[in-house]
Design an enzyme around this catalytic site. Structure first.
Site, PDB file in Angstrom:
ATOM      1  N   ASP A  67       0.889  -0.982   0.014  1.00  0.00           N
ATOM      2  CA  ASP A  67       0.031   0.056  -0.039  1.00  0.00           C
ATOM      3  C   ASP A  67       0.942   1.209   0.048  1.00  0.00           C
ATOM      4  O   ASP A  67       0.695   2.194  -0.793  1.00  0.00           O
ATOM      5  CB  ASP A  67      -0.914  -0.102   1.335  1.00  0.00           C
ATOM      6  CG  ASP A  67      -1.672   1.070   1.431  1.00  0.00           C
ATOM      7  OD1 ASP A  67      -2.599   1.451   0.545  1.00  0.00           O
ATOM      8  OD2 ASP A  67      -1.688   2.091   2.322  1.00  0.00           O
ATOM      9  N   GLU A  94      -1.810  -5.307  -3.663  1.00  0.00           N
ATOM     10  CA  GLU A  94      -0.906  -4.513  -3.113  1.00  0.00           C
ATOM     11  C   GLU A  94       0.096  -5.268  -2.495  1.00  0.00           C
ATOM     12  O   GLU A  94       1.403  -5.007  -2.368  1.00  0.00           O
ATOM     13  CB  GLU A  94      -1.357  -3.816  -1.736  1.00  0.00           C
ATOM     14  CG  GLU A  94      -2.490  -2.801  -2.171  1.00  0.00           C
ATOM     15  CD  GLU A  94      -3.379  -2.056  -0.959  1.00  0.00           C
ATOM     16  OE1 GLU A  94      -3.708  -1.026  -1.272  1.00  0.00           O
ATOM     17  OE2 GLU A  94      -3.735  -3.085  -0.115  1.00  0.00           O
TER      18      GLU A  94
END
Length: 223
Positions: free
Chosen positions: A49, A121
């Site tokens: 992320d 991610e």
């Protein structure tokens, strides 16, 4: 091996294949195997992320010198939100490579946005750890190239009125809005559509446009 196939799909070859395998393990699968929670992709998701946001922030900052902080933030949010990342994951058929527990599998986890976006991610983090930030950045910009260009061209709305309306309506415990074409007038090469948007059979907005999608958008804006 499934990871070999995924490497071909993504155009990435890992030095440490275990990182790629780790990025594909959902918590439900780890639980069934009796593994520790850290065996799932969640820690990689956390790192990915951050890497993803940095790569996109840097690209927007470089290519959009006239945008304000707020505008840059909106564009970045549109690119890295869960829904957008899930779409990218579907393009790569990532869902078919994720290791899921039987219950998660049975409940349709392979197509769940939250799982797909998290795995994407984690994948970014795996590339980062296997190589370096520069390689992870190149991977992100390559796989998200179309979405980035659409944002820059203004073809991808940061505040889609249909999505905003649906979120608002469902937040009140009501059914999602539906759209109904009321009329279509004009020549074939230049029709004009009128569309109503309804919530539980009640008209809450009317829109007009040269396409059904455009009329739906203006109806949602009015609502």
């Amino acid at each position: 091996m499934a990871s070999n196939q995924l490497e071909k799909v993504l155009g990435v070859q890992f030095r440490n294949r275990e990182l790629l395998d780790h990025a594909l393990v959902h918590r439900s699968f780890a639980n069934e195997q009796g593994w520790s929670p850290s065996a799932s992709y969640e820690r990689l998701e956390y790192l990915g992320d951050a890497v993803l946001e940095l790569a996109i922030s840097e690209e927007l900052y470089r290519r959009c010198p006239d945008l304000t902080e707020g505008e840059l933030t909106k564009d970045r949010a549109a690119l890295v939100c869960g829904e957008a990342l899930a779409r990218l994951a579907r393009k790569s058929d990532l869902g078919n490579f994720i290791l899921l527990g039987k219950g998660e599998e049975a409940s349709g986890g392979r197509q769940r946005d939250s799982i797909l976006s998290a795995a994407f991610e984690a994948l970014v983090a795996a590339v980062y750890l296997d190589r370096d930030y520069a390689e992870a950045r190149r991977f992100v910009l390559r796989i998200m190239a179309q979405e980035i260009e659409e944002i820059l061209l203004g073809n991808m709305s940061n505040e889609n009125p249909k999505s905003c309306l649906q979120e608002h309506v469902q937040g009140q415990g009501l059914l999602a809005p539906s759209y109904r074409v009321v009329s279509s007038e004009g020549p074939d090469h230049g029709p004009q559509f009128t569309v109503e948007v309804l919530v539980e059979d009640k008209v809450i907005g009317v829109g007009h446009g040269g396409s059904k999608a455009g009329a739906e958008r203006t109806a949602a804006e009015e609502a």
